[in-house]
Design an enzyme around this catalytic site. Sequence first.
Site, PDB file in Angstrom:
ATOM      1  N   HIS A 103       0.838  -1.198   0.000  1.00  0.00           N
ATOM      2  CA  HIS A 103       0.000   0.000   0.000  1.00  0.00           C
ATOM      3  C   HIS A 103       0.865   1.236   0.000  1.00  0.00           C
ATOM      4  CE1 HIS A 103       0.642  -1.377   4.152  1.00  0.00           C
ATOM      5  NE2 HIS A 103       0.667  -0.104   4.507  1.00  0.00           N
ATOM      6  N   HIS A 105       0.940   5.045   1.084  1.00  0.00           N
ATOM      7  CA  HIS A 105       0.308   6.131   1.837  1.00  0.00           C
ATOM      8  C   HIS A 105       0.489   7.416   1.017  1.00  0.00           C
ATOM      9  CE1 HIS A 105       0.320   4.113   5.949  1.00  0.00           C
ATOM     10  NE2 HIS A 105       1.256   3.399   5.342  1.00  0.00           N
TER      11      HIS A 105
HETATM   12  P1  5GP Z   1       1.344   0.418   7.531  1.00  0.00           P
HETATM   13  O1  5GP Z   1       1.474   0.674   9.015  1.00  0.00           O
HETATM   14  O2  5GP Z   1       1.327  -1.060   7.217  1.00  0.00           O
HETATM   15  O3  5GP Z   1       2.327   1.182   6.686  1.00  0.00           O
HETATM   16  O4  5GP Z   1      -0.056   1.026   7.102  1.00  0.00           O
HETATM   17  C1  5GP Z   1      -1.254   0.409   7.399  1.00  0.00           C
HETATM   18  C2  5GP Z   1      -2.275   1.509   7.537  1.00  0.00           C
HETATM   19  O5  5GP Z   1      -3.547   0.932   7.504  1.00  0.00           O
HETATM   20  C3  5GP Z   1      -2.163   2.288   8.852  1.00  0.00           C
HETATM   21  O6  5GP Z   1      -1.903   3.670   8.561  1.00  0.00           O
HETATM   22  C4  5GP Z   1      -3.517   2.086   9.507  1.00  0.00           C
HETATM   23  O7  5GP Z   1      -4.012   3.243  10.135  1.00  0.00           O
HETATM   24  C5  5GP Z   1      -4.396   1.670   8.333  1.00  0.00           C
HETATM   25  N1  5GP Z   1      -5.480   0.782   8.708  1.00  0.00           N
HETATM   26  C6  5GP Z   1      -5.412  -0.289   9.552  1.00  0.00           C
HETATM   27  N2  5GP Z   1      -6.612  -0.895   9.630  1.00  0.00           N
HETATM   28  C7  5GP Z   1      -7.435  -0.193   8.810  1.00  0.00           C
HETATM   29  C8  5GP Z   1      -8.826  -0.343   8.479  1.00  0.00           C
HETATM   30  O8  5GP Z   1      -9.545  -1.247   8.914  1.00  0.00           O
HETATM   31  N3  5GP Z   1      -9.343   0.571   7.621  1.00  0.00           N
HETATM   32  C9  5GP Z   1      -8.599   1.589   7.103  1.00  0.00           C
HETATM   33  N4  5GP Z   1      -9.217   2.439   6.277  1.00  0.00           N
HETATM   34  N5  5GP Z   1      -7.288   1.751   7.385  1.00  0.00           N
HETATM   35  C10 5GP Z   1      -6.724   0.872   8.230  1.00  0.00           C
END
Ligand code: 5GP
Length: 117
Positions: A103, A105
């Site tokens: 993903h 951001h």
């Molecule tokens: P990472 O920490 O893996 O780079 O990013 C994962 C992102 O997914 C985090 O910023 C977190 O806030 C977001 N996230 C986690 N669970 C959910 C969810 O159920 N729905 C949405 N829209 N975002 C989520």
Amino acid sequence: MTGEPQDDCLFCKIVAGQIPATIVRETDTTVAFRDINPQAPTHVLVIPKAHHVDAAALATAAPELAADVLRETQVIADEEKLDSYRIVFNTGSGAGQTVWHAHAHVLGGRGLQWPPG
Ligand code: 5GP
Ligand code: ZN
């Protein structure tokens, strides 16, 4: 197997509509939705519909799909009227990756510090 939906993957479930999300844009190959815990006024996640664990795995297995994700970040930035924005691919738990489905951001709408924390 890379590319195949994973039963235990949160973002595969969002792609499948099994978990709700605030979807801002969808294409044949990607979905963009608002982060549930936004770190900036605009914080949108752009994901490939196909499951790949991180950005490098995505780029290796499906380079055209990786390009789709990158192009979508600019479309989101335009729609959100962001002059400047940051694209982040957290890779590995030490860098804050918590969801093992690639993903991007897209962060913007405020001043962004460099270097990041
Ligand atoms: P990472 O920490 O893996 O780079 O990013 C994962 C992102 O997914 C985090 O910023 C977190 O806030 C977001 N996230 C986690 N669970 C959910 C969810 O159920 N729905 C949405 N829209 N975002 C989520
Ligand atoms: Zn997945």
